[in-house]
Design an enzyme around this catalytic site. Structure first.
Site, PDB file in Angstrom:
ATOM      1  N   LYS A  81      10.062 -23.949 -34.928  1.00  0.00           N
ATOM      2  CA  LYS A  81      10.643 -24.437 -36.073  1.00  0.00           C
ATOM      3  C   LYS A  81      10.721 -25.817 -36.099  1.00  0.00           C
ATOM      4  CE  LYS A  81      15.240 -23.928 -38.140  1.00  0.00           C
ATOM      5  NZ  LYS A  81      16.615 -23.307 -38.116  1.00  0.00           N
ATOM      6  N   SER A 190      18.531 -20.437 -42.021  1.00  0.00           N
ATOM      7  CA  SER A 190      17.502 -21.580 -42.164  1.00  0.00           C
ATOM      8  C   SER A 190      16.127 -21.282 -41.624  1.00  0.00           C
ATOM      9  CB  SER A 190      17.982 -22.829 -41.753  1.00  0.00           C
ATOM     10  OG  SER A 190      18.221 -22.775 -40.402  1.00  0.00           O
ATOM     11  N   SER A 214      21.658 -18.925 -38.704  1.00  0.00           N
ATOM     12  CA  SER A 214      20.002 -19.231 -39.199  1.00  0.00           C
ATOM     13  C   SER A 214      19.226 -18.371 -38.292  1.00  0.00           C
ATOM     14  CB  SER A 214      19.957 -20.936 -38.989  1.00  0.00           C
ATOM     15  OG  SER A 214      20.592 -21.250 -40.138  1.00  0.00           O
TER      16      SER A 214
END
Lengths: 522, 95
Positions: A81, A190, A214
C-alpha cells in the site's frame, strides 16, 4: 507438485512449497505477476510499479533458495500500500501534496517483509491519506473492483501526427488495449488497490492499513481475507500517519493461512514506535487447527442495525450455523454503545489527522505552491495539495480541537471511546470471540454516496468499534450476495489474541468452501 | 451549534488551507451536517469516565538520552522543494 499453468493463482503457502521443491523459480513467479499487472492496468490498482526492483529481489531470493538459506516469505511477490515509506521508491499516500517524495528510509513493516525474503511488485493505490471507504479520493484516480462487469477492447490508436496521404496508406494499425466497463464498482477503501490486486491475482498478498475498517471492509467487498491486528502488534514507524491512536497495519491475502504467514513477518516489537508492544509473535499457522469445540462466540444484538439488508442478516445467521456445526457455542452479548462508535470516530480520527497532517507545509518535502510570504505559501500549498475529503477532515479536526470546543467535542468523544472499550471488556466475560458482518452492504458503484459524507462513513459501522478499542479483527469471505458480489464475516478478538481469530476464520473458510473468481483476473 | 461562512474561513486559516471564497458556503453546509450528526454523543452518560488516552494498557517506554541516529544531512534535505547547502529555504520571514 506438478508445474501449475497459472502461477498467479497459487496461494502464498502453495508458492512457498513450489519454490522449495524447485518446481519454479522466484524469478518465474515474479515475472508471471509482472505480466498480470501489465495486463490489468485498467483496474488502476498501482500508483507505482517496480518490476526491475522485483526481478532483482527475486534473483536474490533464488540465490538464497540455492544455498538453502530461504526466509519465511522468500520469493513471494507482494504489493505494498502506498502509505508505507519505501526507501528509494516514490511514496505518495495517494495525495498531490506528496508529489515526488522519495523516502530515504524504509518503514519497519516493509523492512520486516524484505528481511524474510518478500519481493515488492510496486506501490498500491489507496484513498488519499487512507481517508475513504471506496478508494475514490485518490489523487491518482479511483481503483476499479475486479468484480466490475467489463471487458478489454482493442482500439486502433491511429497515427500520432497528421501524415501525408502516402504515409496514411502505408501506416500499420496500432492497436491499443482499453477497458470498457458496464458498471465500475468500488473495491472498498481505503486499501482499495491492495484489495483489487489480491483478488485479481496480480499480487500474492498485499499490505493494508486499517484506521476505521480500511483492511476489513475492502476485503469483504472483493472476497479476500484481511486482518487488522491488535493496536501495537505491527510497528507504525514509516507508515504515513492518519490517526495515530487508531492506525494499524495488516495483511490482505486470498486465504486465512496466507494471512497467518504474512502477519507473522509484519508484526513484532519496534523500539522506533513508542506504542509498539514487546510481546513474542507466535507462529499463527499453528493456530489453524480447525478445533473450535466449546468456544463461546458472542453475537452482539446491537449490530442488527435498522435497515440492514436481509441478505446480510442471512449471511450472519449462516456464519453462526457454521460455527455451531463445528462445536462452538453462540452466546448473545450486548455492546450497548455501538451506535456511538461512528460519531466518536469522526471526532477522534479527524482531530488526530489535523495534527498529523500539519507537517505538510511545502518546506521539507512534496508539493510547494509559492506565495507572497511564508503564511501564504503554506495556505497555497495545502489548499492545492489536499483533496476535498482530506480538507474536510482537517477542518473538522481543527475545529473540534480549537479553544472553546475541545471539551465539548474531543474530550467527550474520548470518554465515549472509553465506554465503547469497556463494552468489549465486559463482553469477554461471556464470550471468547465476536462474530458480526464486516460491512452493511456489498460493493457499490463509483460515484454513489460521493456527495453524502455520512452515507459513506456508514460503510464502517461494524469495523470502527475495533479500532476505537484497539482490538484485532479479521474479515473472511463467506459467499456472495443476491447481486453476485462478495460478502465477508468479521471476527473480533481479545487484545493480542489473533490466534483465536485465525482459528475461527479457518473454520469459516472451510465451511464456506471455494470462493468464485472475480470476472476480471489474471 | 452552527458554523457560518466566516467561521469556516477562520478555521481554514487556522489550518493553513486556502479555501476559495466560492466554496465556503458548500463546505459550511457539509461541516454543519457532520457536527449535527455527532451531537448524538451528548446522549451518552460519561460522568466519572476518564477519557481514553492509551489504546493498549502499557506505560510509555523510555530510552537512554543519547544520539541514536543522524549525521546524514544530504538525505535529510534530499526531498526539499527549495534549499541549498543543507538548508531548507522559505520565503522571507523577517523584514
Amino acid at each position: 507438485m506438478t508445474k501449475p499453468t497459472r502461477l498467479t493463482h497459487l496461494s502464498m503457502a502453495e508458492a512457498l512449497e513450489g519454490l522449495k521443491a524447485k518446481d519454479f523459480t522466484a524469478v518465474e513467479l515474479t515475472r508471471a505477476h509482472i505480466d498480470a499487472i501489465a495486463d490489468l492496468r485498467g483496474l488502476n490498482a498501482f500508483i507505482t510499479e517496480t518490476p526491475d526492483l522485483a526481478l532483482e529481489q527475486a534473483a536474490a531470493s533464488d540465490a538464497r533458495y540455492a544455498k538453502g538459506e530461504a526466509g519465511p516469505l522468500d520469493g513471494l511477490p507482494l504489493g505494498i500500500k502506498d502509505l508505507f515509506c519505501t526507501r528509494g521508491v516514490l511514496t505518495t499516500a495517494a495525495s498531490h501534496i506528496l508529489d515526488g517524495f522519495v523516502p530515504p528510509y524504509e518503514s519497519t513493516v516493509t523492512s520486516n517483509l524484505f528481511r524474510d525474503g518478500a519481493v515488492m511488485l510496486g506501490k498500491l493505490n489507496l484513498d488519499e491519506f487512507a481517508m475513504g471507504s471506496a478508494n475514490i479520493t485518490s489523487y491518482y484516480g479511483p481503483v476499479v473492483s475486479p468484480w466490475s462487469p467489463g471487458r478489454k477492447i482493442q482500439r486502433d490508436a491511429g497515427t500520432t501526427a497528421a501524415g501525408s496521404e502516402l504515409l496514411e496508406g502505408l501506416r500499420q494499425p496500432r492497436p491499443v488495449t482499453e477497458w470498457e466497463w458496464d458498471r465500475r464498482l468500488v473495491p472498498g477503501g481505503s486499501s482499495g488497490g491492495s484489495a483489487a490486486s489480491v483478488a485479481a491475482r496480480m499480487v500474492m498478498g498485499a499490505t493494508g492499513t486499517d484506521t476505521g475498517g480500511s483492511i476489513r471492509q475492502p476485503a469483504s467487498f472483493v472476497g479476500i481475507v484481511g486482518i487488522k491486528p491488535t493496536y501495537g502488534r505491527c510497528s507504525r514507524w514509516g507508515i504515513v500517519a492518519f490517526a495515530s491512536s487508531l492506525d494499524q497495519a495488516g495483511p490482505m491475502t486470498r486465504t486465512v493461512k496466507d494471512a497467518a504467514i504474512m502477519l507473522r513477518s509484519m508484526a513484532g516489537f519496534d523500539p522506533k514506535d513508542s506504542t509498539s508492544v514487546d510481546l513474542p509473535v507466535p507462529d499463527y499457522t499453528k493456530a489453524l487447527t480447525g478445533d473450535i469445540r466449546g468456544l463461546r462466540v458472542g453475537i452482539p444484538k446491537e449490530y442488527r442495525v435498522d435497515g440492514m439488508p436481509a441478505e446480510i442478516e442471512r449471511l450472519w445467521q449462516q456464519g453462526m450455523d457454521w460455527l455451531k456445526a463445528a462445536g462452538a457455542v453462540p452466546v448473545e452479548i450486548s455492546l450497548p454503545h455501538t451506535k456511538y462508535a461512528l460519531p466518536a470516530y469522526y471526532i477522534v480520527a479527524p482531530a488526530e489527522a489535523s495534527s498529523n497532517l500539519a507537517r505538510y507545509d511545502g518546506v521539507r518535502f512534496g508539493l510547494r505552491v509559492e506565495g507572497k510570504d511564508l503564511k501564504e505559501m503554506y495556505e497555497n500549498t495545502r489548499g492545492e495539495g489536499f483533496g476535498a475529503e482530506v480538507r474536510r477532515r482537517i477542518l473538522i479536526g481543527t475545529y473540534v480541537l480549537s479553544a472553546g470546543y475541545y471539551d465539548a467535542y474531543y474530550l467527550k468523544a474520548q470518554k465515549v471511546r472509553a465506554r465503547i472499550a469497556q463494552d468489549f471488556t465486559s463482553a469477554w466475560d461471556k464470550c471468547d470471540v465476536i462474530l458480526t458482518p464486516t460491512a452493511p452492504s456489498t460493493a457499490f458503484a463509483i460515484g454513489d454516496k460521493q456527495d453524502d459524507p455520512i452515507a459513506m462513513y456508514l460503510n464502517d459501522v461494524f469495523t470502527v468499534p475495533a479500532n476505537l478499542a484497539g482490538l484485532p479483527g479479521i474479515s473472511v469471505p463467506a459467499g456472495l450476495g443476491s447481486d453476485g458480489l462478495p460478502l465477508g464475516l468479521q471476527l473480533l478478538g481479545k487484545p493480542f489474541d489473533e490466534e483465536t481469530l485465525f482459528r475461527v476464520a479457518g473454520v469459516i473458510e472451510q465451511a464456506a468452501g471455494p470462493q468464485p473468481l472475480p470476472p476480471v483476473h489474471s | 451549534m452552527s458554523l457560518d461562512k466566516a467561521t469556516v474561513a477562520k478555521v481554514a486559516h487556522l489550518a493553513r488551507i486556502r479555501v476559495p471564497e466560492g466554496e465556503l458556503d458548500h463546505l459550511a453546509g457539509q461541516l454543519n451536517g457532520l457536527l449535527g450528526w455527532v451531537e448524538q454523543l451528548r446522549e451518552v452518560d460519561t460522568d466519572g469516565v476518564e477519557p481514553m488516552t492509551s489504546v493498549v494498557a502499557q506505560t510509555l517506554r523510555r530510552r537512554a538520552d543519547a544520539v541514536a541516529d543522524g549525521g546524514y544531512p544530504d538525505r535529510v534535505v534530499a526531498n526539499a522543494p527549495d534549499g541549498a547547502e543543507h538548508f531548507f529555504a522559505v520565503p522571507k520571514v523577517v523584514e
